[in-house]
Design a protein around this motif. Structure first.
Motif, PDB file in Angstrom:
ATOM      1  N   ASP A  50       8.099   9.267  27.671  1.00  0.00           N
ATOM      2  CA  ASP A  50       6.872   8.558  27.329  1.00  0.00           C
ATOM      3  C   ASP A  50       7.187   7.462  26.318  1.00  0.00           C
ATOM      4  O   ASP A  50       8.343   7.263  25.923  1.00  0.00           O
ATOM      5  CB  ASP A  50       5.814   9.521  26.765  1.00  0.00           C
ATOM      6  N   ALA A  51       6.128   6.744  25.874  1.00  0.00           N
ATOM      7  CA  ALA A  51       6.322   5.611  24.968  1.00  0.00           C
ATOM      8  C   ALA A  51       6.888   6.046  23.623  1.00  0.00           C
ATOM      9  O   ALA A  51       7.701   5.339  23.018  1.00  0.00           O
ATOM     10  CB  ALA A  51       4.997   4.875  24.769  1.00  0.00           C
ATOM     11  N   GLU A  52       6.477   7.223  23.127  1.00  0.00           N
ATOM     12  CA  GLU A  52       6.968   7.701  21.843  1.00  0.00           C
ATOM     13  C   GLU A  52       8.472   7.978  21.890  1.00  0.00           C
ATOM     14  O   GLU A  52       9.221   7.614  20.986  1.00  0.00           O
ATOM     15  CB  GLU A  52       6.209   8.966  21.426  1.00  0.00           C
ATOM     16  N   GLU A  53       8.910   8.633  22.969  1.00  0.00           N
ATOM     17  CA  GLU A  53      10.342   8.908  23.099  1.00  0.00           C
ATOM     18  C   GLU A  53      11.120   7.625  23.334  1.00  0.00           C
ATOM     19  O   GLU A  53      12.255   7.469  22.864  1.00  0.00           O
ATOM     20  CB  GLU A  53      10.582   9.902  24.241  1.00  0.00           C
ATOM     21  N   PHE A  54      10.518   6.684  24.052  1.00  0.00           N
ATOM     22  CA  PHE A  54      11.114   5.360  24.250  1.00  0.00           C
ATOM     23  C   PHE A  54      11.422   4.729  22.895  1.00  0.00           C
ATOM     24  O   PHE A  54      12.512   4.195  22.665  1.00  0.00           O
ATOM     25  CB  PHE A  54      10.144   4.492  25.061  1.00  0.00           C
ATOM     26  N   ALA A  55      10.458   4.794  21.976  1.00  0.00           N
ATOM     27  CA  ALA A  55      10.628   4.203  20.643  1.00  0.00           C
ATOM     28  C   ALA A  55      11.733   4.917  19.860  1.00  0.00           C
ATOM     29  O   ALA A  55      12.538   4.277  19.173  1.00  0.00           O
ATOM     30  CB  ALA A  55       9.312   4.265  19.870  1.00  0.00           C
ATOM     31  N   ARG A  56      11.786   6.242  19.951  1.00  0.00           N
ATOM     32  CA  ARG A  56      12.810   6.996  19.223  1.00  0.00           C
ATOM     33  C   ARG A  56      14.206   6.663  19.733  1.00  0.00           C
ATOM     34  O   ARG A  56      15.150   6.491  18.945  1.00  0.00           O
ATOM     35  CB  ARG A  56      12.549   8.503  19.345  1.00  0.00           C
ATOM     36  N   ALA A  74       7.530  -2.689  29.746  1.00  0.00           N
ATOM     37  CA  ALA A  74       8.639  -2.030  29.059  1.00  0.00           C
ATOM     38  C   ALA A  74       9.411  -3.021  28.194  1.00  0.00           C
ATOM     39  O   ALA A  74       9.809  -2.705  27.064  1.00  0.00           O
ATOM     40  CB  ALA A  74       9.567  -1.371  30.081  1.00  0.00           C
ATOM     41  N   LEU A  75       9.633  -4.218  28.708  1.00  0.00           N
ATOM     42  CA  LEU A  75      10.324  -5.249  27.933  1.00  0.00           C
ATOM     43  C   LEU A  75       9.513  -5.614  26.693  1.00  0.00           C
ATOM     44  O   LEU A  75      10.058  -5.700  25.580  1.00  0.00           O
ATOM     45  CB  LEU A  75      10.559  -6.483  28.803  1.00  0.00           C
ATOM     46  N   LEU A  76       8.195  -5.817  26.870  1.00  0.00           N
ATOM     47  CA  LEU A  76       7.346  -6.158  25.727  1.00  0.00           C
ATOM     48  C   LEU A  76       7.335  -5.021  24.703  1.00  0.00           C
ATOM     49  O   LEU A  76       7.341  -5.272  23.488  1.00  0.00           O
ATOM     50  CB  LEU A  76       5.923  -6.452  26.209  1.00  0.00           C
ATOM     51  N   ARG A  77       7.324  -3.768  25.176  1.00  0.00           N
ATOM     52  CA  ARG A  77       7.339  -2.635  24.256  1.00  0.00           C
ATOM     53  C   ARG A  77       8.604  -2.646  23.401  1.00  0.00           C
ATOM     54  O   ARG A  77       8.550  -2.453  22.177  1.00  0.00           O
ATOM     55  CB  ARG A  77       7.247  -1.324  25.040  1.00  0.00           C
ATOM     56  N   ALA A  78       9.749  -2.910  24.028  1.00  0.00           N
ATOM     57  CA  ALA A  78      11.010  -2.941  23.285  1.00  0.00           C
ATOM     58  C   ALA A  78      11.028  -4.088  22.276  1.00  0.00           C
ATOM     59  O   ALA A  78      11.415  -3.898  21.107  1.00  0.00           O
ATOM     60  CB  ALA A  78      12.179  -3.078  24.259  1.00  0.00           C
ATOM     61  N   VAL A  79      10.610  -5.266  22.696  1.00  0.00           N
ATOM     62  CA  VAL A  79      10.608  -6.422  21.792  1.00  0.00           C
ATOM     63  C   VAL A  79       9.646  -6.181  20.631  1.00  0.00           C
ATOM     64  O   VAL A  79       9.956  -6.474  19.472  1.00  0.00           O
ATOM     65  CB  VAL A  79      10.241  -7.705  22.552  1.00  0.00           C
ATOM     66  N   SER A  80       8.469  -5.634  20.926  1.00  0.00           N
ATOM     67  CA  SER A  80       7.474  -5.388  19.875  1.00  0.00           C
ATOM     68  C   SER A  80       7.982  -4.363  18.860  1.00  0.00           C
ATOM     69  O   SER A  80       7.785  -4.525  17.644  1.00  0.00           O
ATOM     70  CB  SER A  80       6.157  -4.911  20.499  1.00  0.00           C
ATOM     71  N   LEU A  81       8.630  -3.307  19.334  1.00  0.00           N
ATOM     72  CA  LEU A  81       9.174  -2.291  18.424  1.00  0.00           C
ATOM     73  C   LEU A  81      10.232  -2.889  17.504  1.00  0.00           C
ATOM     74  O   LEU A  81      10.216  -2.673  16.284  1.00  0.00           O
ATOM     75  CB  LEU A  81       9.766  -1.145  19.233  1.00  0.00           C
ATOM     76  N   LEU A  82      11.140  -3.658  18.072  1.00  0.00           N
ATOM     77  CA  LEU A  82      12.200  -4.262  17.269  1.00  0.00           C
ATOM     78  C   LEU A  82      11.629  -5.287  16.291  1.00  0.00           C
ATOM     79  O   LEU A  82      12.103  -5.416  15.164  1.00  0.00           O
ATOM     80  CB  LEU A  82      13.240  -4.919  18.182  1.00  0.00           C
TER      81      LEU A  82
END
Length: 284
Positions: A50-56, A74-82
Motif C-alpha cells: 500500500d501507499a504507507e509501505e511504499f513510503a517506508r 506512483a511517480l507523483l507519490r515518489a516525487v512528493s515524498l522525496l
C-alpha cells in the motif's frame, strides 16, 4: 532541461513495484523486473502492499537509486515524498511506466514499452527537470489547467467516467417512471479569476476566462496562458512567462498530473528549477 553525464548501468537499484501496476499488468511488471535484474546485478526488488509501505521502502533506500514501476500516480507519490523530506535534490529517480494513467510519464520523455523503459533506466542519462510547487507544498510534474467553472452541484463527473457508468447501470435496473419535461443540461460557465505572474496582473476579475494553463518551460520559468471569454471574434490568448504564478478569485478546481484538485480560492505555484533528477534515454 539539463543532461548530467552519469553512467546509470553500474548503480545499485531499488525497484519499487506499485501494487496497482502488479494488478493491472503483471506481465509488463515481470518483464521490467527481469531486464533490470539482468542489467544491474545486486538489484533489490520491493513489492509494497500500500501507499504507507511504499513510503517506508523509499525512505529506507540507502544509497540505492530508486526505480518506480507504476503509473503517473506512483511517480507523483515518489516525487512528493522525496520533496517533503527535502531529499529530492540529492536523489535521481527512474520510472518504468506500467498502468492505466501514463500521460505525465509520456510527456516527460519516458519510453512507454516495458523493455525500452527498463533499458533507459540502465543506459540513460540524468536530466534535471523543473517542477511546480504550490503554497501547500504540493508538487506538479507536468502542466496544470484550470477549466471552466463547473455548475453548482456538479461533482466533477468529467474526471470520473466510472461514476457515469454506475449511474447508467442503476437507471437500467430501476423501474421506469412517468416521463417529465426535459430540463436543460447544466453547462459549465466562464470563471472570474485574477492571474498574477511574478507580481504582475495578467488578467483580473472583471474579465471572465475560459481556461488557464501553467506549464514548466525550463530555465526556471513557467509558461502561462489565459484564454479570455470571446465575444464575437475569438479572443487572443494572454501569454506570460515567470517564476511565480498566483491564481485567486471564486472557488476553482484545477487539473494536474492526471488528478483534479481543489476547490481553492487562492493558490500560488513557484517554479523550482532543476528540482527533479530523472533518468531518460540519451537520445532525448
Amino acid at each position: 532541461m539539463t543532461e548530467v553525464a552519469t553512467s546509470a548501468s553500474s548503480d545499485q537499484l531499488l525497484v519499487v513495484i506499485d501494487p496497482v501496476a502488479r494488478r493491472m499488468d503483471g506481465e509488463s511488471v515481470r518483464i521490467a523486473k527481469d531486464v533490470l535484474s539482468a542489467g544491474a546485478p545486486g538489484t533489490k526488488v520491493c513489492l509494497p502492499a500500500d501507499a504507507e509501505e511504499f513510503a517506508r521502502v523509499l525512505a529506507r533506500r540507502g544509497s540505492r537509486r530508486p526505480v518506480v514501476v507504476g503509473d503517473d500516480r506512483a511517480l507523483l507519490r515518489a516525487v512528493s515524498l522525496l520533496h517533503r523530506q527535502r531529499e529530492l535534490a540529492g536523489c535521481v529517480l527512474s520510472v518504468v511506466p506500467v498502468g492505466g494513467v501514463l500521460t505525465v510519464a509520456r510527456s516527460l520523455g519516458v519510453p512507454m514499452g516495458a523493455v525500452a523503459a527498463a533499458r533507459a533506466v540502465l543506459d540513460g542519462a540524468e536530466r534535471r527537470l523543473d517542477l511546480l510547487v504550490d503554497d501547500s507544498d504540493g508538487v506538479v510534474l507536468g502542466a496544470l489547467r484550470i477549466p471552466p467553472l463547473a455548475p453548482r452541484g456538479d461533482p466533477q463527473d468529467a474526471g470520473r467516467p466510472w461514476l457515469r457508468t454506475c449511474q447508467s447501470l442503476v437507471r437500467t435496473l430501476v423501474p421506469a417512471r412517468p416521463l417529465r419535461p426535459a430540463q436543460p443540461s447544466p453547462v459549465a460557465g466562464p470563471t472570474r479569476l485574477r492571474v498574477e505572474v511574478d507580481g504582475e496582473i495578467l488578467v483580473d476579475l472583471d474579465q471572465p476566462v475560459e481556461a488557464v494553463s501553467v506549464t514548466p518551460g525550463g530555465s526556471g520559468a513557467a509558461a502561462v496562458e489565459v484564454r479570455p471569454v470571446s465575444v464575437g471574434a475569438e479572443a487572443s490568448p494572454l501569454l506570460a512567462r515567470g517564476r511565480r504564478v498566483t491564481v485567486s478569485g471564486a472557488d476553482f478546481r484545477y487539473r494536474a498530473d492526471s488528478g483534479v484538485w481543489g476547490p481553492v480560492r487562492r493558490r500560488t505555484w513557484t517554479v523550482w528549477e532543476g528540482a527533479l533528477g530523472l533518468v531518460l534515454p540519451t537520445s532525448i
